[in-house]
Write a protein that holds these residues in place. Structure first.
Motif, PDB file in Angstrom:
ATOM      1  N   GLU A   1       0.831  -1.203   0.000  1.00 47.22           N
ATOM      2  CA  GLU A   1       0.000   0.000   0.000  1.00 47.22           C
ATOM      3  C   GLU A   1       0.870   1.259   0.000  1.00 47.22           C
ATOM      4  O   GLU A   1       0.630   2.195  -0.769  1.00 47.22           O
ATOM      5  CB  GLU A   1      -0.932  -0.002   1.211  1.00 47.22           C
ATOM      6  N   LYS A   2       1.898   1.273   0.827  1.00 47.55           N
ATOM      7  CA  LYS A   2       2.819   2.429   0.869  1.00 47.55           C
ATOM      8  C   LYS A   2       3.541   2.594  -0.459  1.00 47.55           C
ATOM      9  O   LYS A   2       3.716   3.708  -0.960  1.00 47.55           O
ATOM     10  CB  LYS A   2       3.825   2.255   2.001  1.00 47.55           C
ATOM     11  N   ARG A   3       3.951   1.488  -1.051  1.00 47.55           N
ATOM     12  CA  ARG A   3       4.664   1.527  -2.332  1.00 47.55           C
ATOM     13  C   ARG A   3       3.769   2.076  -3.437  1.00 47.55           C
ATOM     14  O   ARG A   3       4.164   2.946  -4.207  1.00 47.55           O
ATOM     15  CB  ARG A   3       5.165   0.138  -2.696  1.00 47.55           C
ATOM     16  N   TYR A   4       2.537   1.567  -3.520  1.00 45.75           N
ATOM     17  CA  TYR A   4       1.639   2.011  -4.580  1.00 45.75           C
ATOM     18  C   TYR A   4       1.205   3.463  -4.392  1.00 45.75           C
ATOM     19  O   TYR A   4       0.996   4.188  -5.356  1.00 45.75           O
ATOM     20  CB  TYR A   4       0.432   1.076  -4.702  1.00 45.75           C
ATOM     21  N   GLU A   5       1.100   3.900  -3.155  1.00 44.28           N
ATOM     22  CA  GLU A   5       0.794   5.302  -2.903  1.00 44.28           C
ATOM     23  C   GLU A   5       1.943   6.186  -3.387  1.00 44.28           C
ATOM     24  O   GLU A   5       1.722   7.222  -4.023  1.00 44.28           O
ATOM     25  CB  GLU A   5       0.540   5.531  -1.408  1.00 44.28           C
ATOM     26  N   LYS A   6       3.166   5.758  -3.130  1.00 47.88           N
ATOM     27  CA  LYS A   6       4.345   6.494  -3.602  1.00 47.88           C
ATOM     28  C   LYS A   6       4.366   6.530  -5.133  1.00 47.88           C
ATOM     29  O   LYS A   6       4.623   7.570  -5.741  1.00 47.88           O
ATOM     30  CB  LYS A   6       5.618   5.847  -3.065  1.00 47.88           C
ATOM     31  N   LEU A   7       4.072   5.396  -5.769  1.00 49.36           N
ATOM     32  CA  LEU A   7       4.052   5.342  -7.227  1.00 49.36           C
ATOM     33  C   LEU A   7       2.934   6.213  -7.808  1.00 49.36           C
ATOM     34  O   LEU A   7       3.117   6.871  -8.836  1.00 49.36           O
ATOM     35  CB  LEU A   7       3.887   3.888  -7.699  1.00 49.36           C
ATOM     36  N   TYR A   8       1.811   6.235  -7.129  1.00 49.97           N
ATOM     37  CA  TYR A   8       0.675   7.045  -7.568  1.00 49.97           C
ATOM     38  C   TYR A   8       1.046   8.528  -7.580  1.00 49.97           C
ATOM     39  O   TYR A   8       0.707   9.267  -8.491  1.00 49.97           O
ATOM     40  CB  TYR A   8      -0.522   6.790  -6.639  1.00 49.97           C
ATOM     41  N   LYS A   9       1.786   8.958  -6.583  1.00 47.88           N
ATOM     42  CA  LYS A   9       2.153  10.372  -6.443  1.00 47.88           C
ATOM     43  C   LYS A   9       3.378  10.748  -7.275  1.00 47.88           C
ATOM     44  O   LYS A   9       3.664  11.931  -7.441  1.00 47.88           O
ATOM     45  CB  LYS A   9       2.423  10.693  -4.975  1.00 47.88           C
ATOM     46  N   ALA A  10       4.100   9.771  -7.777  1.00 47.93           N
ATOM     47  CA  ALA A  10       5.337  10.037  -8.518  1.00 47.93           C
ATOM     48  C   ALA A  10       5.021  10.443  -9.947  1.00 47.93           C
ATOM     49  O   ALA A  10       4.627   9.616 -10.766  1.00 47.93           O
ATOM     50  CB  ALA A  10       6.239   8.810  -8.495  1.00 47.93           C
ATOM     51  N   ASP A  11       5.188  11.711 -10.239  1.00 40.11           N
ATOM     52  CA  ASP A  11       4.978  12.211 -11.597  1.00 40.11           C
ATOM     53  C   ASP A  11       6.115  11.721 -12.476  1.00 40.11           C
ATOM     54  O   ASP A  11       7.270  12.037 -12.249  1.00 40.11           O
ATOM     55  CB  ASP A  11       4.926  13.736 -11.590  1.00 40.11           C
ATOM     56  N   GLY A  12       5.812  10.908 -13.470  1.00 38.91           N
ATOM     57  CA  GLY A  12       6.838  10.376 -14.354  1.00 38.91           C
ATOM     58  C   GLY A  12       7.444   9.075 -13.871  1.00 38.91           C
ATOM     59  O   GLY A  12       8.363   8.560 -14.481  1.00 38.91           O
TER      60      GLY A  12
END
Length: 170
Positions: A16-27
């Motif tokens: 969940e933490k990983r996917y949230e980080k990926l979701y917020k990562a522009d590019g």
């Protein structure tokens, strides 16, 4: 030695933490190689914590490929290039030849025309100065030496990628 075992709940929390980080990562979070087809095949580029091994017979262009990765990535990231294969002068000659559009033989041989010399000094060396490729080439090249060089660079400038060019001669 200690053993780490993640329960299903812990695994989901990590995800969940990983996917949230990926979701917020522009590019995205990958370090792109800028080789479009390769990046597409490997999911966008290189990822933190991955170890990728490139293997082939001698003379197949492994060092050239690794330098292509380093040079493409070094415009936006800090790269530590560790080489037991080739001295920094030889790698630099290859880079300069590519930048100024001259053959490696012309660059290595010397006796340049004024035009070629100006391209080397003004274009080639300026471009190399702006690339964030740091070279470690002490021999013998050991894992502890690579670790120490990486930690040193991380403390000074931040380190994004380590490339090791090494061939076992045995």
């Amino acid at each position: 030695f200690p053993v780490t075992i993640d329960s299903p709940v812990e695994r989901v929390d990590i995800a969940e933490k990983r996917y949230e980080k990926l979701y917020k990562a522009d590019g995205g979070v990958a370090i792109p190689t800028r080789l479009i087809d390769l990046d597409k095949e490997i999911g966008g580029g290189f990822y933190a914590g991955e170890m990728i091994i490139l293997g082939a017979r001698p003379g197949m262009g492994k060092t050239s490929m690794l330098m292509t990765f380093a040079n493409n990535i070094a415009n936006n990231y800090n790269v530590l290039f560790c080489s037991a294969e080739m001295p920094v002068e030889s790698i630099t000659d290859r880079d300069i030849a590519g930048i100024v559009g001259e053959s490696i033989h012309t660059i290595r041989r010397g006796g340049y025309t004024e035009e070629v010399f100006d391209k080397i000094i003004c274009d080639g060396l300026t471009m190399l100065r702006n690339r964030n490729v740091y070279f470690y080439h002490d021999v013998p090249l050991t894992t502890s030496a690579i670790l120490q060089a990486g930690l040193s660079l991380q403390l000074r400038n931040k380190l994004d990628l380590v490339i090791v060019d090494y061939r076992d001669w045995e």
